[in-house]
Motif scaffolding. Structure first.
Motif, PDB file in Angstrom:
ATOM      1  N   CYS A 149       6.618 -13.852  -1.472  1.00 54.45           N
ATOM      2  CA  CYS A 149       5.350 -13.337  -0.957  1.00 54.45           C
ATOM      3  C   CYS A 149       4.322 -14.434  -1.129  1.00 54.45           C
ATOM      4  O   CYS A 149       3.997 -14.804  -2.263  1.00 54.45           O
ATOM      5  CB  CYS A 149       4.946 -12.081  -1.707  1.00 54.45           C
ATOM      6  SG  CYS A 149       3.306 -11.455  -1.294  1.00 54.45           S
ATOM      7  N   TRP A 203       6.127  -6.145  -7.135  1.00 56.71           N
ATOM      8  CA  TRP A 203       6.963  -5.767  -6.001  1.00 56.71           C
ATOM      9  C   TRP A 203       7.211  -4.266  -6.084  1.00 56.71           C
ATOM     10  O   TRP A 203       7.541  -3.748  -7.168  1.00 56.71           O
ATOM     11  CB  TRP A 203       8.294  -6.502  -6.008  1.00 56.71           C
ATOM     12  CG  TRP A 203       8.192  -7.937  -5.601  1.00 56.71           C
ATOM     13  CD1 TRP A 203       8.075  -9.020  -6.422  1.00 56.71           C
ATOM     14  CD2 TRP A 203       8.199  -8.442  -4.266  1.00 56.71           C
ATOM     15  NE1 TRP A 203       8.008 -10.173  -5.686  1.00 56.71           N
ATOM     16  CE2 TRP A 203       8.082  -9.852  -4.350  1.00 56.71           C
ATOM     17  CE3 TRP A 203       8.290  -7.867  -3.002  1.00 56.71           C
ATOM     18  CZ2 TRP A 203       8.058 -10.673  -3.225  1.00 56.71           C
ATOM     19  CZ3 TRP A 203       8.278  -8.679  -1.886  1.00 56.71           C
ATOM     20  CH2 TRP A 203       8.158 -10.067  -1.996  1.00 56.71           C
ATOM     21  N   TYR A 204       7.051  -3.599  -4.970  1.00 58.91           N
ATOM     22  CA  TYR A 204       7.371  -2.192  -4.817  1.00 58.91           C
ATOM     23  C   TYR A 204       8.426  -2.068  -3.709  1.00 58.91           C
ATOM     24  O   TYR A 204       8.629  -3.001  -2.925  1.00 58.91           O
ATOM     25  CB  TYR A 204       6.136  -1.384  -4.404  1.00 58.91           C
ATOM     26  CG  TYR A 204       5.161  -1.084  -5.501  1.00 58.91           C
ATOM     27  CD1 TYR A 204       4.366  -2.086  -6.053  1.00 58.91           C
ATOM     28  CD2 TYR A 204       5.001   0.213  -6.001  1.00 58.91           C
ATOM     29  CE1 TYR A 204       3.454  -1.809  -7.066  1.00 58.91           C
ATOM     30  CE2 TYR A 204       4.095   0.506  -7.004  1.00 58.91           C
ATOM     31  CZ  TYR A 204       3.323  -0.510  -7.523  1.00 58.91           C
ATOM     32  OH  TYR A 204       2.416  -0.225  -8.517  1.00 58.91           O
ATOM     33  N   ARG A 252       7.141   5.423  -2.383  1.00 59.02           N
ATOM     34  CA  ARG A 252       7.128   4.033  -2.798  1.00 59.02           C
ATOM     35  C   ARG A 252       7.243   3.974  -4.315  1.00 59.02           C
ATOM     36  O   ARG A 252       6.580   4.722  -5.037  1.00 59.02           O
ATOM     37  CB  ARG A 252       5.841   3.360  -2.331  1.00 59.02           C
ATOM     38  CG  ARG A 252       5.853   1.847  -2.412  1.00 59.02           C
ATOM     39  CD  ARG A 252       4.650   1.245  -1.711  1.00 59.02           C
ATOM     40  NE  ARG A 252       4.666   1.515  -0.283  1.00 59.02           N
ATOM     41  CZ  ARG A 252       3.809   0.951   0.580  1.00 59.02           C
ATOM     42  NH1 ARG A 252       2.892   0.097   0.133  1.00 59.02           N
ATOM     43  NH2 ARG A 252       3.866   1.255   1.866  1.00 59.02           N
ATOM     44  N   TYR A 305       7.643  -4.407  -0.742  1.00 55.15           N
ATOM     45  CA  TYR A 305       6.248  -4.794  -0.555  1.00 55.15           C
ATOM     46  C   TYR A 305       5.746  -5.570  -1.767  1.00 55.15           C
ATOM     47  O   TYR A 305       6.061  -5.210  -2.910  1.00 55.15           O
ATOM     48  CB  TYR A 305       5.363  -3.565  -0.412  1.00 55.15           C
ATOM     49  CG  TYR A 305       5.691  -2.661   0.741  1.00 55.15           C
ATOM     50  CD1 TYR A 305       6.621  -1.633   0.597  1.00 55.15           C
ATOM     51  CD2 TYR A 305       5.049  -2.807   1.967  1.00 55.15           C
ATOM     52  CE1 TYR A 305       6.928  -0.792   1.654  1.00 55.15           C
ATOM     53  CE2 TYR A 305       5.338  -1.962   3.025  1.00 55.15           C
ATOM     54  CZ  TYR A 305       6.278  -0.962   2.858  1.00 55.15           C
ATOM     55  OH  TYR A 305       6.568  -0.121   3.907  1.00 55.15           O
ATOM     56  N   CYS A 306       4.954  -6.595  -1.535  1.00 53.76           N
ATOM     57  CA  CYS A 306       4.261  -7.206  -2.663  1.00 53.76           C
ATOM     58  C   CYS A 306       2.839  -6.662  -2.723  1.00 53.76           C
ATOM     59  O   CYS A 306       2.264  -6.250  -1.717  1.00 53.76           O
ATOM     60  CB  CYS A 306       4.286  -8.726  -2.593  1.00 53.76           C
ATOM     61  SG  CYS A 306       3.265  -9.478  -1.341  1.00 53.76           S
ATOM     62  N   LYS A 307       2.336  -6.652  -3.927  1.00 49.62           N
ATOM     63  CA  LYS A 307       1.022  -6.082  -4.192  1.00 49.62           C
ATOM     64  C   LYS A 307       0.321  -6.941  -5.230  1.00 49.62           C
ATOM     65  O   LYS A 307       0.956  -7.445  -6.154  1.00 49.62           O
ATOM     66  CB  LYS A 307       1.158  -4.659  -4.721  1.00 49.62           C
ATOM     67  CG  LYS A 307      -0.125  -4.025  -5.216  1.00 49.62           C
ATOM     68  CD  LYS A 307       0.171  -2.735  -5.977  1.00 49.62           C
ATOM     69  CE  LYS A 307      -0.993  -2.294  -6.825  1.00 49.62           C
ATOM     70  NZ  LYS A 307      -0.679  -1.118  -7.644  1.00 49.62           N
ATOM     71  N   ARG A 336      -3.196  -7.109  -7.847  1.00 53.33           N
ATOM     72  CA  ARG A 336      -4.226  -6.288  -8.480  1.00 53.33           C
ATOM     73  C   ARG A 336      -5.116  -7.175  -9.341  1.00 53.33           C
ATOM     74  O   ARG A 336      -4.635  -7.977 -10.141  1.00 53.33           O
ATOM     75  CB  ARG A 336      -3.620  -5.197  -9.346  1.00 53.33           C
ATOM     76  CG  ARG A 336      -4.668  -4.317 -10.031  1.00 53.33           C
ATOM     77  CD  ARG A 336      -4.013  -3.222 -10.861  1.00 53.33           C
ATOM     78  NE  ARG A 336      -3.147  -3.768 -11.890  1.00 53.33           N
ATOM     79  CZ  ARG A 336      -3.572  -4.213 -13.070  1.00 53.33           C
ATOM     80  NH1 ARG A 336      -4.860  -4.201 -13.354  1.00 53.33           N
ATOM     81  NH2 ARG A 336      -2.708  -4.666 -13.969  1.00 53.33           N
ATOM     82  N   THR A 375      -6.937  -3.882  -5.147  1.00 57.23           N
ATOM     83  CA  THR A 375      -5.520  -4.117  -4.863  1.00 57.23           C
ATOM     84  C   THR A 375      -5.342  -4.508  -3.402  1.00 57.23           C
ATOM     85  O   THR A 375      -6.106  -4.081  -2.536  1.00 57.23           O
ATOM     86  CB  THR A 375      -4.665  -2.879  -5.146  1.00 57.23           C
ATOM     87  OG1 THR A 375      -5.096  -1.816  -4.295  1.00 57.23           O
ATOM     88  CG2 THR A 375      -4.789  -2.440  -6.590  1.00 57.23           C
ATOM     89  N   TYR A 376      -4.337  -5.307  -3.170  1.00 61.39           N
ATOM     90  CA  TYR A 376      -3.957  -5.702  -1.811  1.00 61.39           C
ATOM     91  C   TYR A 376      -2.450  -5.535  -1.663  1.00 61.39           C
ATOM     92  O   TYR A 376      -1.700  -5.762  -2.613  1.00 61.39           O
ATOM     93  CB  TYR A 376      -4.333  -7.156  -1.527  1.00 61.39           C
ATOM     94  CG  TYR A 376      -5.809  -7.451  -1.600  1.00 61.39           C
ATOM     95  CD1 TYR A 376      -6.353  -8.118  -2.694  1.00 61.39           C
ATOM     96  CD2 TYR A 376      -6.661  -7.072  -0.567  1.00 61.39           C
ATOM     97  CE1 TYR A 376      -7.707  -8.407  -2.771  1.00 61.39           C
ATOM     98  CE2 TYR A 376      -8.015  -7.354  -0.634  1.00 61.39           C
ATOM     99  CZ  TYR A 376      -8.529  -8.022  -1.742  1.00 61.39           C
ATOM    100  OH  TYR A 376      -9.872  -8.297  -1.806  1.00 61.39           O
ATOM    101  N   TRP A 377      -2.030  -5.182  -0.451  1.00 66.16           N
ATOM    102  CA  TRP A 377      -0.620  -4.972  -0.162  1.00 66.16           C
ATOM    103  C   TRP A 377      -0.172  -5.861   0.993  1.00 66.16           C
ATOM    104  O   TRP A 377      -0.925  -6.086   1.940  1.00 66.16           O
ATOM    105  CB  TRP A 377      -0.364  -3.521   0.259  1.00 66.16           C
ATOM    106  CG  TRP A 377      -0.489  -2.518  -0.827  1.00 66.16           C
ATOM    107  CD1 TRP A 377      -1.625  -1.855  -1.212  1.00 66.16           C
ATOM    108  CD2 TRP A 377       0.558  -2.028  -1.667  1.00 66.16           C
ATOM    109  NE1 TRP A 377      -1.332  -1.001  -2.238  1.00 66.16           N
ATOM    110  CE2 TRP A 377      -0.008  -1.075  -2.544  1.00 66.16           C
ATOM    111  CE3 TRP A 377       1.919  -2.305  -1.765  1.00 66.16           C
ATOM    112  CZ2 TRP A 377       0.744  -0.399  -3.498  1.00 66.16           C
ATOM    113  CZ3 TRP A 377       2.672  -1.636  -2.715  1.00 66.16           C
ATOM    114  CH2 TRP A 377       2.087  -0.693  -3.564  1.00 66.16           C
TER     115      TRP A 377
END
Length: 115
Positions: free
Chosen positions: A22, A36-37, A45, A94-96, A98, A103-105
């Protein structure tokens, strides 16, 4: 503008490996905790792995010993090395990021593990 670009997903046989990356832009990456989710069809999720701004890591029980999260602050990149993959690992990953309450995805990358 904040942007996350995930890559590395694909189709792999059970027991195989994949490496997800990512690449982040538009944020002070080194200050952000990253994670990572994943979300499988019909499921919520779920958290897979986290890495703090100082490099501390945590993993979901289901991936401990098989997945490794790491970060390269010089390249603004977080990576998820996935080994011994199982069909149950099939999901969109998905990467996230914080930082404080922000937060951003990313948009996600599909991992499919065939039996």
């Amino acid at each position: 503008q904040v942007q996350f670009v995930e890559s590395g997903g694909g189709l792999v046989q059970a027991g195989g490996s994949l490496r997800l990356s990512c690449a982040a832009s538009g944020i002070a990456f080194s200050a952000h905790a990253m994670a990572w989710y994943r979300q499988a069809p019909g499921n919520e999720r779920e958290l897979v792995a986290t890495i703090s701004s100082t490099g501390n890591t945590n993993y979901a029980d289901s991936v401990k010993g098989r997945f490794t999260i790491s970060r390269d602050n010089a390249k603004n990149t977080v990576t998820l090395q996935m080994n011994s993959l199982k069909p149950d690992d099939t999901a969109v990953y998905y990467c996230k990021s914080r930082y404080s309450y922000t937060t951003y995805w990313g948009k996600g990358t599909l991992v499919t593990v065939s039996s």
